[in-house]
Design a protein around this motif. Structure first.
Motif, PDB file in Angstrom:
ATOM      1  N   ALA A   4       0.870  -1.169   0.000  1.00  0.00           N
ATOM      2  CA  ALA A   4       0.000   0.000   0.000  1.00  0.00           C
ATOM      3  C   ALA A   4       0.908   1.220   0.000  1.00  0.00           C
ATOM      4  CB  ALA A   4      -0.914  -0.007   1.218  1.00  0.00           C
ATOM      5  N   VAL A   5       0.562   2.217  -0.805  1.00  0.00           N
ATOM      6  CA  VAL A   5       1.424   3.375  -1.012  1.00  0.00           C
ATOM      7  C   VAL A   5       0.697   4.640  -0.561  1.00  0.00           C
ATOM      8  CG1 VAL A   5       2.708   4.664  -2.750  1.00  0.00           C
ATOM      9  CG2 VAL A   5       2.450   2.199  -2.975  1.00  0.00           C
ATOM     10  N   PRO A   6       1.401   5.548   0.151  1.00  0.00           N
ATOM     11  CA  PRO A   6       0.765   6.806   0.538  1.00  0.00           C
ATOM     12  C   PRO A   6       0.696   7.782  -0.628  1.00  0.00           C
ATOM     13  CG  PRO A   6       3.005   6.736   1.388  1.00  0.00           C
ATOM     14  CD  PRO A   6       2.744   5.415   0.715  1.00  0.00           C
ATOM     15  N   GLY A   7      -0.376   8.546  -0.663  1.00  0.00           N
ATOM     16  CA  GLY A   7      -0.544   9.579  -1.672  1.00  0.00           C
ATOM     17  C   GLY A   7      -1.355  10.726  -1.110  1.00  0.00           C
ATOM     18  N   LYS A   8      -1.260  11.879  -1.747  1.00  0.00           N
ATOM     19  CA  LYS A   8      -1.961  13.084  -1.292  1.00  0.00           C
ATOM     20  C   LYS A   8      -3.190  13.327  -2.166  1.00  0.00           C
ATOM     21  CE  LYS A   8      -1.155  17.891  -0.095  1.00  0.00           C
ATOM     22  NZ  LYS A   8      -0.124  18.950   0.003  1.00  0.00           N
ATOM     23  N   ALA A  37     -14.315   5.389  -1.113  1.00  0.00           N
ATOM     24  CA  ALA A  37     -15.498   4.841  -0.445  1.00  0.00           C
ATOM     25  C   ALA A  37     -15.210   4.387   0.987  1.00  0.00           C
ATOM     26  CB  ALA A  37     -16.061   3.670  -1.253  1.00  0.00           C
ATOM     27  N   TYR A  38     -13.994   3.907   1.250  1.00  0.00           N
ATOM     28  CA  TYR A  38     -13.662   3.395   2.586  1.00  0.00           C
ATOM     29  C   TYR A  38     -13.222   4.483   3.558  1.00  0.00           C
ATOM     30  CZ  TYR A  38     -13.486  -1.170   0.230  1.00  0.00           C
ATOM     31  OH  TYR A  38     -13.780  -2.295  -0.492  1.00  0.00           O
ATOM     32  N   VAL A  39     -13.003   5.690   3.071  1.00  0.00           N
ATOM     33  CA  VAL A  39     -12.522   6.783   3.920  1.00  0.00           C
ATOM     34  C   VAL A  39     -13.370   8.043   3.703  1.00  0.00           C
ATOM     35  CG1 VAL A  39     -10.148   5.991   4.277  1.00  0.00           C
ATOM     36  CG2 VAL A  39     -10.728   7.187   2.180  1.00  0.00           C
ATOM     37  N   PRO A  40     -14.635   8.012   4.136  1.00  0.00           N
ATOM     38  CA  PRO A  40     -15.535   9.136   3.870  1.00  0.00           C
ATOM     39  C   PRO A  40     -15.112  10.446   4.523  1.00  0.00           C
ATOM     40  CG  PRO A  40     -16.532   7.597   5.415  1.00  0.00           C
ATOM     41  CD  PRO A  40     -15.271   6.961   4.898  1.00  0.00           C
ATOM     42  N   GLU A  41     -14.244  10.387   5.534  1.00  0.00           N
ATOM     43  CA  GLU A  41     -13.816  11.594   6.237  1.00  0.00           C
ATOM     44  C   GLU A  41     -12.677  12.342   5.540  1.00  0.00           C
ATOM     45  OE1 GLU A  41     -10.992   8.416   7.566  1.00  0.00           O
ATOM     46  OE2 GLU A  41     -13.106   8.477   7.073  1.00  0.00           O
ATOM     47  N   VAL A  42     -12.082  11.749   4.537  1.00  0.00           N
ATOM     48  CA  VAL A  42     -10.922  12.332   3.865  1.00  0.00           C
ATOM     49  C   VAL A  42     -11.306  13.601   3.115  1.00  0.00           C
ATOM     50  CG1 VAL A  42      -9.292  11.946   1.976  1.00  0.00           C
ATOM     51  CG2 VAL A  42      -9.584  10.228   3.728  1.00  0.00           C
ATOM     52  N   GLN A  43     -10.431  14.598   3.199  1.00  0.00           N
ATOM     53  CA  GLN A  43     -10.617  15.881   2.526  1.00  0.00           C
ATOM     54  C   GLN A  43      -9.424  16.146   1.610  1.00  0.00           C
ATOM     55  OE1 GLN A  43     -13.449  17.745   3.004  1.00  0.00           O
ATOM     56  NE2 GLN A  43     -14.098  15.996   4.238  1.00  0.00           N
ATOM     57  N   ILE A  44      -9.568  17.124   0.726  1.00  0.00           N
ATOM     58  CA  ILE A  44      -8.468  17.536  -0.141  1.00  0.00           C
ATOM     59  C   ILE A  44      -7.289  17.955   0.731  1.00  0.00           C
ATOM     60  CG2 ILE A  44      -7.705  19.264  -1.830  1.00  0.00           C
ATOM     61  CD1 ILE A  44     -10.602  19.241  -2.896  1.00  0.00           C
ATOM     62  N   GLY A  45      -6.100  17.478   0.373  1.00  0.00           N
ATOM     63  CA  GLY A  45      -4.893  17.791   1.127  1.00  0.00           C
ATOM     64  C   GLY A  45      -4.486  16.700   2.105  1.00  0.00           C
ATOM     65  N   ASP A  46      -5.411  15.778   2.405  1.00  0.00           N
ATOM     66  CA  ASP A  46      -5.092  14.665   3.293  1.00  0.00           C
ATOM     67  C   ASP A  46      -4.262  13.625   2.565  1.00  0.00           C
ATOM     68  OD1 ASP A  46      -6.565  15.753   5.380  1.00  0.00           O
ATOM     69  OD2 ASP A  46      -8.317  14.481   5.034  1.00  0.00           O
ATOM     70  N   TYR A  47      -3.522  12.848   3.330  1.00  0.00           N
ATOM     71  CA  TYR A  47      -2.781  11.704   2.797  1.00  0.00           C
ATOM     72  C   TYR A  47      -3.547  10.429   3.099  1.00  0.00           C
ATOM     73  CZ  TYR A  47       1.335  14.494   1.793  1.00  0.00           C
ATOM     74  OH  TYR A  47       2.198  15.413   1.259  1.00  0.00           O
ATOM     75  N   VAL A  48      -3.517   9.516   2.147  1.00  0.00           N
ATOM     76  CA  VAL A  48      -4.194   8.223   2.303  1.00  0.00           C
ATOM     77  C   VAL A  48      -3.241   7.102   1.899  1.00  0.00           C
ATOM     78  CG1 VAL A  48      -6.557   9.062   1.990  1.00  0.00           C
ATOM     79  CG2 VAL A  48      -5.211   8.443  -0.020  1.00  0.00           C
ATOM     80  N   PHE A  54      -7.896   1.549  -4.125  1.00  0.00           N
ATOM     81  CA  PHE A  54      -8.778   1.926  -3.022  1.00  0.00           C
ATOM     82  C   PHE A  54      -7.967   2.582  -1.908  1.00  0.00           C
ATOM     83  CE2 PHE A  54     -11.174  -1.313  -5.141  1.00  0.00           C
ATOM     84  CZ  PHE A  54     -12.483  -0.901  -5.019  1.00  0.00           C
ATOM     85  N   ALA A  55      -8.400   3.765  -1.467  1.00  0.00           N
ATOM     86  CA  ALA A  55      -7.812   4.379  -0.280  1.00  0.00           C
ATOM     87  C   ALA A  55      -8.349   3.610   0.923  1.00  0.00           C
ATOM     88  CB  ALA A  55      -8.198   5.848  -0.201  1.00  0.00           C
ATOM     89  N   LEU A  56      -7.443   3.082   1.726  1.00  0.00           N
ATOM     90  CA  LEU A  56      -7.845   2.231   2.841  1.00  0.00           C
ATOM     91  C   LEU A  56      -7.876   2.952   4.176  1.00  0.00           C
ATOM     92  CD1 LEU A  56      -5.777  -0.944   1.941  1.00  0.00           C
ATOM     93  CD2 LEU A  56      -8.170  -0.434   1.383  1.00  0.00           C
ATOM     94  N   ASN A  57      -7.037   3.986   4.313  1.00  0.00           N
ATOM     95  CA  ASN A  57      -6.920   4.654   5.593  1.00  0.00           C
ATOM     96  C   ASN A  57      -6.321   6.038   5.398  1.00  0.00           C
ATOM     97  OD1 ASN A  57      -7.035   4.895   8.337  1.00  0.00           O
ATOM     98  ND2 ASN A  57      -5.422   3.424   8.789  1.00  0.00           N
ATOM     99  N   LYS A  58      -6.718   6.960   6.258  1.00  0.00           N
ATOM    100  CA  LYS A  58      -6.105   8.282   6.270  1.00  0.00           C
ATOM    101  C   LYS A  58      -4.780   8.172   7.017  1.00  0.00           C
ATOM    102  CE  LYS A  58      -7.095  12.952   7.854  1.00  0.00           C
ATOM    103  NZ  LYS A  58      -8.100  13.813   8.483  1.00  0.00           N
ATOM    104  N   LEU A  59      -3.779   8.919   6.562  1.00  0.00           N
ATOM    105  CA  LEU A  59      -2.444   8.833   7.127  1.00  0.00           C
ATOM    106  C   LEU A  59      -1.968  10.210   7.557  1.00  0.00           C
ATOM    107  CD1 LEU A  59      -0.010   6.898   7.559  1.00  0.00           C
ATOM    108  CD2 LEU A  59       0.718   7.480   5.257  1.00  0.00           C
ATOM    109  N   ASP A  60      -1.289  10.268   8.686  1.00  0.00           N
ATOM    110  CA  ASP A  60      -0.682  11.492   9.172  1.00  0.00           C
ATOM    111  C   ASP A  60       0.334  12.012   8.144  1.00  0.00           C
ATOM    112  OD1 ASP A  60       2.043  12.323  10.820  1.00  0.00           O
ATOM    113  OD2 ASP A  60       0.209  13.219  11.651  1.00  0.00           O
TER     114      ASP A  60
END
Length: 76
Positions: A4-8, A37-48, A54-60
């Motif tokens: 799984a790879v992080p992206g903005k 679909a799995y991360v409904p709380e994600v906003q523009i500028g967040d990392y996933v 599929f984005a699986l999780n929001k990342l710091d």
């Protein structure tokens, strides 16, 4: 083994239906369309963390930048 790879997240579409929500995600300048679909709380500028489209999780942000730097070093 899975990777799984992080992206903005740089843009979001499909807010009408949470299951159809998608975003354009930048992976070090490479832009891909990803399901959010799995991360409904994600906003523009967040990392996933993304796996097979599929984005699986929001990342710091700090953790994402550290992981991206580590991946860059692997490229040599």
């Amino acid at each position: 083994m899975c990777l799984a790879v992080p992206g903005k997240v740089i843009s979001i579409a499909g807010d009408d239906d949470p299951l159809m929500r998608s975003g354009r995600v930048s992976f070090g300048g490479v832009i891909k369309e990803v399901s959010l679909a799995y991360v409904p709380e994600v906003q523009i500028g967040d990392y996933v963390i993304v796996h097979v489209g599929f984005a699986l999780n929001k990342l710091d942000e700090e953790e994402a930048e550290r992981t991206l730097a580590d991946l860059q070093q692997l490229q040599g």
